[in-house]
Design an enzyme around this catalytic site. Structure first.
Site, PDB file in Angstrom:
ATOM      1  N   GLU A 438       0.685  -1.128   0.556  1.00 10.89           N
ATOM      2  CA  GLU A 438      -0.117   0.150  -0.419  1.00 10.89           C
ATOM      3  C   GLU A 438       0.793   1.211   0.537  1.00 10.89           C
ATOM      4  O   GLU A 438       0.813   2.212   0.390  1.00 10.89           O
ATOM      5  CB  GLU A 438      -1.347  -0.274   1.390  1.00 10.89           C
ATOM      6  CG  GLU A 438      -1.825  -1.085   1.081  1.00 10.89           C
ATOM      7  CD  GLU A 438      -3.211  -1.001   1.947  1.00 10.89           C
ATOM      8  OE1 GLU A 438      -2.961   0.009   3.004  1.00 10.89           O
ATOM      9  OE2 GLU A 438      -4.111  -1.679   1.947  1.00 10.89           O
ATOM     10  N   GLU A 513      -4.698  -8.436   1.273  1.00 10.20           N
ATOM     11  CA  GLU A 513      -5.127  -8.956   2.194  1.00 10.20           C
ATOM     12  C   GLU A 513      -6.719  -8.410   2.105  1.00 10.20           C
ATOM     13  O   GLU A 513      -7.047  -7.906   2.213  1.00 10.20           O
ATOM     14  CB  GLU A 513      -4.908  -7.306   2.780  1.00 10.20           C
ATOM     15  CG  GLU A 513      -3.431  -7.387   3.664  1.00 10.20           C
ATOM     16  CD  GLU A 513      -3.221  -5.749   4.362  1.00 10.20           C
ATOM     17  OE1 GLU A 513      -4.086  -5.142   4.738  1.00 10.20           O
ATOM     18  OE2 GLU A 513      -2.214  -5.103   4.552  1.00 10.20           O
TER      19      GLU A 513
HETATM   20  C1  GAL Z   1      -4.175  -2.226   5.279  1.00  8.54           C
HETATM   21  C2  GAL Z   1      -2.839  -2.464   6.349  1.00  8.54           C
HETATM   22  C3  GAL Z   1      -2.676  -3.436   7.438  1.00  8.54           C
HETATM   23  C4  GAL Z   1      -3.666  -2.968   7.931  1.00  8.54           C
HETATM   24  C5  GAL Z   1      -4.971  -3.304   7.667  1.00  8.54           C
HETATM   25  C6  GAL Z   1      -6.008  -2.484   9.401  1.00  8.54           C
HETATM   26  O1  GAL Z   1      -4.376  -1.299   4.459  1.00  8.54           O
HETATM   27  O2  GAL Z   1      -2.238  -2.624   4.512  1.00  8.54           O
HETATM   28  O3  GAL Z   1      -1.526  -2.725   7.662  1.00  8.54           O
HETATM   29  O4  GAL Z   1      -3.330  -1.299   8.575  1.00  8.54           O
HETATM   30  O5  GAL Z   1      -4.913  -2.247   6.736  1.00  8.54           O
HETATM   31  O6  GAL Z   1      -7.411  -2.812   8.326  1.00  8.54           O
END
Ligand code: GAL
Length: 733
Positions: A438, A513
């Site tokens: 990100e 993620e």
């Molecule tokens: C994502 C990020 C993670 C964490 C997560 C929380 O955007 O890559 O490290 O912060 O969100 O929802």
């Protein structure tokens, strides 16, 4: 954290150690974790920082007088600590309205806290005179962060990274039969991430001893190629001559099985090395019918590089090694030719009680708890992992997506990436690299693309056996990093994967993620004062989704390689959707202590072949008699029938990758579910309990080694007089 039902204690045994290299041995890897001295410095006041910024410490070599770097400095009043040590976890929580303090778990570490963000460490050790003429190297596996190192007043260097370790050859500065004073200044005033990061020397420290002609351990690269039922193991060995004269030697590589029996050895190769020269040679070993490493059978061989001089062995480096193949195609990840859907989790590295200073055992414990519900892959978000975590993944069978901290091709970050690649490229568990996560400022730009190309080229150069991804928080965007990245990573935006795949069918897609249900174990009502989110798969932040939303999309389609849920365990920091006084996240499938939340049974249903049948919530709803309760069934059966106090509430077919619900008017007693799966029946019950009367402590293992390093996790539960676990107990233990 919820202490209402269970809590976990991690028991550690303290010990004292004397460092003593055993003279005569060719190579030793000596642990330096015991008997350190620790003191806070100060980021804004030199007088409280042992004059670090006021004394002229870089003008002459080997002294640094007036500072605690001076070997003669008296540290007798400093606190005694053993490593691994995380000073952040020991500090109280502070209520400061600042995003970074919040996302790091409200600990007073960072630029706003100059008095608790500099840590000084000192350690004295002795080396025997019998080892004069050997080489010595100090190895720091991980220090958070920006650490400066001195030995006997000699500056060794700086390691910016809080995650990739650093090694220093210290042969020239070492005293023999006399104290050596190692000093480390750790500066945690800057963060690297937006999650709990800890502070201090939180991984192991080693003193490595070897001969002047030796294997350059950090450069060994072992890989295998499988053809039919045979394999070829290739080991690239770099041999280094640190003498001031040329040297001859002979090198061969052995392959041992897990019982240390010789399987086969390479031919011996003679090499001539000039003074201070390194040479890399490739040695191959043909293996007939190897036992392949896999998630189900993580069989590890050992590759052993042996160096001889004048017929005598002078060095030997051993690495655990799995023979396996990994292919990543647009229709799946294939391990040894077999399709493996990625059922992954992201995890940060901290654990309840110990912060980021985990005893090694805890790494194995965590990986084992993840495997229990079908996790087969672990993303080391967002930085180089602790080596012992990767040892656990190698040993227990867990694929690893290993991530570089930042998308940056500057010399500093290229160097960090190189160290990461070299450190972990021989590991069976690592199946894919990630060049970043990100990077909102640059991921869609030409700059981002150029940086990515440089990192990808470096990855290919140092590890041609694997490929890489990047965790992008963009939907169908094909610009910048995504144009060049071999495997397209999606952070959330699960709805965009099918469209993206249609437009770019040859680029494999993986959910880097996914999901991200927020929940508090054992709690069924949202409470923004107590910072509770209901323990069902219903609440997700705006950018995320429930488990069912993403997995029903990912599960049926091979163009989804699979994905990594955010997150396996809860972690300190990022208290989404709350703020102070909530100090930890709610994203975990397991909570801070490793206890399953209800969503665990959703994943276990669809990620394992075990029979799963789980009813939630609990059945202790005193005062809610006659009121409707939303009952969830997680199961992988074909159909489930639910009963309340022996009355059937009906039978329902279980839709694949989903769960079932019943609305049940509460009456105390017994809720029972009977599942039918391929003609076989199994059942489970929930009972209304009485008050808690018994405490049960359950250790995760029964033998604890008296080595000062072993640990055991002791889970506590409370039972009523009939021996039933009381899910609503809130007693202080
Ligand atoms: C994502 C990020 C993670 C964490 C997560 C929380 O955007 O890559 O490290 O912060 O969100 O929802």
């Amino acid at each position: 954290m919820n202490w209402h039902k269970f809590f976990t204690t991690i028991v550690l045994i303290g010990f004292c150690g004397i460092v003593n290299a055993q003279s005569g041995l060719n190579r030793e890897h000596i642990n330096l974790d015991a008997d350190w001295k620790f003191h806070f410095g100060h980021a804004a006041d030199a007088t409280k920082d042992f004059n670090y910024s006021s004394a002229n410490i870089f003008s002459k070599s080997g002294a640094a007088t007036q500072t605690c770097i001076d070997p003669k400095f008296n540290d007798s009043t400093w606190r005694k600590v053993d490593l691994p040590h995380d000073w952040a976890v020991e500090l109280p929580f502070v209520n400061v309205d600042n995003f970074d303090v919040e996302s790091h778990g409200f600990k007073p570490v960072g630029g706003l806290f100059p008095e608790t963000s500099i840590g000084w460490y000192r350690k004295s050790f002795k080396v025997s005179k019998a080892d004069v003429g050997k080489r010595f190297q100090l190895q720091f596996d991980g220090v958070f962060r920006n650490a400066n190192f001195w030995l006997n007043g000699f500056y060794l260097g700086n390691n910016q990274s809080g995650y990739v370790g650093v090694n220093y050859d210290v042969t020239d500065y070492l005293n023999f039969d006399k104290e050596n004073i190692l000093t480390v200044r750790v500066d945690a005033t800057q963060y690297e991430g937006w999650f709990y990061e800890g502070a201090g020397i939180y991984r192991h420290v080693w003193l490595n001893k070897y001969n002047n002609v030796h294997v350059a351990d950090e450069d060994v690269f072992a890989y295998s190629k499988i053809a039919g039922s045979n394999a070829t193991v290739t080991v690239e060995n770099t041999i280094s001559n640190e003498n001031f004269d040329a040297a001859n030697c002979t090198v061969k590589t052995l392959l041992l099985n897990r019982n240390n029996q010789l399987v086969r050895e390479s031919t011996a190769q003679k090499i001539i090395l000039n003074s201070k020269e390194n040479k890399t040679i490739k040695q191959t070993i043909a293996v007939v019918n190897p036992v392949l490493w896999s998630v189900e059978n993580p069989y590890l061989y050992r590759v052993v590089t042996v160096v001889f001089q004048n017929g005598k062995e002078i060095d030997r480096v051993e690495k655990r090694f799995g023979i396996r193949s990994i292919e990543i195609k647009a229709n799946g990840v294939f391990v040894n030719g077999k399709h493996v859907k990625i059922q992954g989790v992201n995890c940060h590295q901290d654990h309840a009680g110990v912060g980021s200073a985990l005893p090694d055992y805890l790494q194995y414990y965590r990986v084992q708890e993840l495997k229990k519900f079908g996790v087969n892959a672990y993303r080391t978000s967002h930085h180089a992992a602790t080596p012992e975590l990767l040892d656990a993944c190698d040993s227990l069978g867990m694929l690893v997506l290993s991530e570089q901290r930042l998308l940056n091709s500057s010399p500093e970050y290229m160097n960090q990436f190189e160290r990461l690649l070299k450190r972990d490229r021989s590991r069976a568990c690592v199946f894919l690299w990630s060049i970043g996560n990100e990077e909102g400022w640059i991921q869609k730009t030409e700059t981002g693309k150029k940086i990515a190309q440089t990192l990808i080229a470096k990855q290919k150069e140092l590890d041609p056996t694997r490929t890489c991804t990047y965790a992008a928080d963009v939907d169908t965007v094909y610009k910048g990093v995504n144009e060049v990245i071999p495997v397209r990573g999606f952070n959330y935006r699960q709805y965009a994967v099918a469209d993206y795949h249609r437009d770019h069918p040859s680029q494999p897609c993986i959910g880097t993620e996914m999901g991200s249900t927020v929940s508090t174990r054992g709690i069924y009502e949202k409470d923004s004062i107590k910072a509770y989110v209901p323990d069902q798969d219903i609440t997700a932040p705006w950018w995320a989704s429930t488990a069912e939303t993403w997995w029903t999309l990912a599960s049926p389609s091979d163009f989804w390689l699979g994905g990594f849920v955010w997150t396996g365990f809860d972690y300190r920091g990022e208290p989404t959707p709350y703020k102070w006084p909530n100090i930890n996240s709610h994203f975990g499938i397991l909570d801070m202590c490793g206890f399953p939340k209800n969503i665990y049974y959703y994943y276990k249903s669809w990620w394992t072949n075990e029979d799963v049948l789980h009813i939630s919530p609990h059945w202790n709803w005193k005062g809610k008699e006659g009121k409707p309760i939303d009952v969830w069934i997680n199961s992988n059966a074909d159909e489930v029938e639910l009963f309340l106090n022996d009355k059937s509430l009906g039978k329902k077919a279980m839709p694949k990758d989903k769960h079932l619900n019943w609305t049940v008017n509460y009456e105390p007693g017994v809720v029972k579910a009977i599942a039918t799966k391929k003609g076989k029946q199994f059942s489970t019950t929930l009972e209304t309990t009485e008050d808690a009367v018994t405490i049960v402590a359950e250790p995760s293992k029964k033998i604890l080694l008296a080595d000062g390093k072993d640990a055991v996790v002791v889970n506590i539960k409370v039972l009523d007089a009939k021996g039933r676990e009381v899910p609503t107990a809130n007693n202080l233990i």
